[in-house]
Enzyme design. Structure first.
Site, PDB file in Angstrom:
ATOM      1  N   LYS A   1       0.898  -1.310  -0.018  1.00 26.72           N
ATOM      2  CA  LYS A   1      -0.135   0.040   0.005  1.00 26.72           C
ATOM      3  C   LYS A   1       0.718   1.337  -0.179  1.00 26.72           C
ATOM      4  O   LYS A   1       2.045   1.109   0.527  1.00 26.72           O
ATOM      5  CB  LYS A   1      -0.909  -0.028   1.257  1.00 26.72           C
ATOM      6  CG  LYS A   1      -2.029  -1.097   1.261  1.00 26.72           C
ATOM      7  CD  LYS A   1      -2.762  -0.701   2.604  1.00 26.72           C
ATOM      8  CE  LYS A   1      -3.855  -1.945   2.688  1.00 26.72           C
ATOM      9  NZ  LYS A   1      -5.063  -1.510   1.681  1.00 26.72           N
TER      10      LYS A   1
ATOM     11  N   ARG B   1     -10.875 -10.923   1.474  1.00 28.03           N
ATOM     12  CA  ARG B   1     -11.730 -11.873   0.911  1.00 28.03           C
ATOM     13  C   ARG B   1     -10.963 -13.302   0.952  1.00 28.03           C
ATOM     14  O   ARG B   1     -11.803 -14.274   0.986  1.00 28.03           O
ATOM     15  CB  ARG B   1     -11.916 -11.478  -0.519  1.00 28.03           C
ATOM     16  CG  ARG B   1     -10.852 -11.498  -1.597  1.00 28.03           C
ATOM     17  CD  ARG B   1     -11.184 -10.490  -2.687  1.00 28.03           C
ATOM     18  NE  ARG B   1     -11.153  -9.412  -2.406  1.00 28.03           N
ATOM     19  CZ  ARG B   1     -11.433  -8.335  -3.367  1.00 28.03           C
ATOM     20  NH1 ARG B   1     -11.388  -8.471  -4.647  1.00 28.03           N
ATOM     21  NH2 ARG B   1     -11.283  -7.021  -2.877  1.00 28.03           N
TER      22      ARG B   1
END
Length: 510
Positions: A282, A360
């Site tokens: 990130k 997920r």
């Protein structure tokens, strides 16, 4: 802070300060005639001439010190026709903070003015009491664990509801008790998400879950790396590979008396105690907030705490299972790489094209595990899953995904009523499955940016067995915030909505 009741009318009321709610341009005889009976000086208080009851206006009125009620804090709510519950919650939270700044130990709430607010907002007395008590606790919440110099202002010792009737109605007492339980769950969730990642590790979170279970007589188990491997949870383990911290999936089961053998409500929370993005790192800006990527798991733990606090007084009609899937997503020599293929618990192969789409993967295996080990009445998962949901709905809101029309409507209506704003988003399964196609595996873990929240939800849908009622809540835009009922930081979003779902065992709107 304790919650007390003072029934029997104005002659029995007393507190260091009393909160009275005033709509725009109301006079004493309109806003608080019963309180003025107990504090007759209020009608001639000079400051009332300048108090207009504007939204966000707070004025302290002073009377003779010898009287049982010598202070009244006027709380302006603005124009009556524009009043709403959010503004009311903010007014209560701000008022309690003001009382703390004044070092007032006991705070009363003018129940008669409260009843008039309830009538204007179209709710009953129990509902307004619940929101008052909850907002008082949340307004006073502060996260100061690491401050060497803490505030010298202590919270009030008690909050008293000053009522006109001779007795306190049972539904009003129950509402206050519910608010206390909700507050305990929300504040636990906030503490967990506000703790830094070097403290709130997956193991530390699992220990906190164990403490909640032990405190309330609930069943507890935890799955570590070996257990996850034995269960074939390859997607979950891929996320944890790059971290020195061991993954932990904590499971808390609450089975109230009389619900044994019934299909449970299962709550699954994403618990990424820190998310660096892994190899798909990130940007540095804002990465410190990724300690809160476990806010979904924190919300589930908050629900279990609230259920424990409520006990037999408001037990759910079905067992409730809280599953908190915790790990860290870090880059090192063992970390999952873009292009790796892993096999999830349900046998589906997944090509990892973006290691920052890790939540997920963890949830997929946790959902599959839940269905293998339980026969669920319904499954609700909650996660800080996609920035795309924040783009779609804006800050402070969550997306709700479900094929079950009734469940989706109930979640949206309950969340809105409880101050947890959400909105239903579509499951366009066929479209997203095209986006999630892989040339070398059953699917990729991340699709295009456009519609990213939908693609993520459809990815999770592939791990829900046919016939199982399921909903997914993407709270990526609602986990952090600041307001009069939320000190800057974690919000505890989701606790109220999921608690409602857990308690209902069916229709949340009944």
């Amino acid at each position: 802070m304790d919650i007390r009741f003072q029934a029997g009318g104005p002659s029995r009321w007393k507190a260091d300060v009393v909160l009275s709610f005033v709509f725009e341009d109301e006079r004493v005889e309109q806003a608080c005639p019963e309180l003025a009976e107990r504090a007759p000086w209020l009608g001639i208080a000079p400051a009332w001439r300048d108090f207009r009851g504007h939204k966000g206006e707070f004025v302290m009125f002073y009377g003779p010190e010898a009287m049982e009620i010598s202070r009244v804090l006027g709380v302006g709510l603005g124009r009556a026709e524009k009043a709403d519950m959010t503004a009311f919650r903010y007014a209560v939270g701000t008022a309690l903070r003001r009382c703390r700044e004044y070092d007032l130990e006991t705070v009363g709430v003018d129940g008669c003015s409260l009843a008039r607010v309830a009538a204007r907002l179209g709710v009953d007395m129990a509902a307004i009491v619940r929101e008052t008590v909850l907002s008082a606790f949340l307004g006073l919440y502060r996260y100061d664990r690491w401050l060497s110099e803490k505030s010298s202002h202590a919270d009030p010792r008690w909050l008293g509801l000053l009522l006109e009737g001779e007795f306190v109605e049972n539904d009003v007492r129950a509402a206050a008790r519910m608010a206390e339980a909700e507050a305990s769950g929300i504040m636990l969730a906030r503490d967990a998400a506000n703790d830094p990642a070097n403290v709130m590790t997956p193991s530390a979170f699992a220990e906190k879950a164990r403490e909640v279970a032990a405190r309330h007589g609930m069943s507890f188990r935890v799955l570590g790396r070996e257990e996850l491997e034995a269960e074939g949870m390859g997607a979950y383990l891929a996320v944890a590979r790059g971290s020195a911290e061991e993954p932990r999936m904590a499971v808390v089961e609450y089975t109230p008396k009389g619900t044994e053998g019934l299909a449970p409500v299962i709550l699954v929370g994403k618990g990424l105690c820190f998310d660096s993005g892994g190899i798909s790192l990130k940007p540095a800006k804002g990465m410190e907030d990724m300690k809160g990527d476990m806010s979904g798991a924190a919300a589930v733990l908050g629900v279990m705490e609230a259920l424990g606090r409520l006990g037999a007084s408001a037990a759910p009609s079905r067992p409730v299972v809280g599953i908190m899937a915790c790990a860290e997503n870090m880059p090192d020599g063992h970390a999952a790489r873009p292009g790796d293929i892993v096999v999830a618990k349900n046998g589906k192969s997944i090509e990892i094209v973006n290691t920052d789409a890790e939540g997920r993967l963890v949830l997929a295996d946790a959902l599959a595990w839940a269905q293998e080990h339980y026969q669920p009445f319904r499954i609700l998962d909650i996660a800080t899953l996609t920035g795309a949901c924040a783009v779609a709905l804006g800050l402070g809101a969550a997306g709700v995904f479900s094929e079950d029309e009734t469940l989706a409507a109930e979640l949206c209506a309950a969340g809105t009523a409880l101050g947890e704003r959400n909105w239903r988003l579509p499951l366009w399964t066929s479209t997203s499955l095209e986006v999630l196609k892989s040339s070398c595996a059953d699917m990729v873990n991340s699709g295009r940016r456009e519609g990213g929240a939908v693609h993520a939800a459809v990815f999770l849908q592939q791990f829900i067995r046919e016939g199982v009622t399921w909903a997914h809540i993407d709270m990526a835009a609602a986990d952090m915030g600041e307001s009069p009922v939320n000190a800057k930081g974690a919000t505890g979003f989701g606790v109220r909505t999921l608690l409602c779902a857990a308690l209902s065992g069916g229709n949340m709107l009944q």
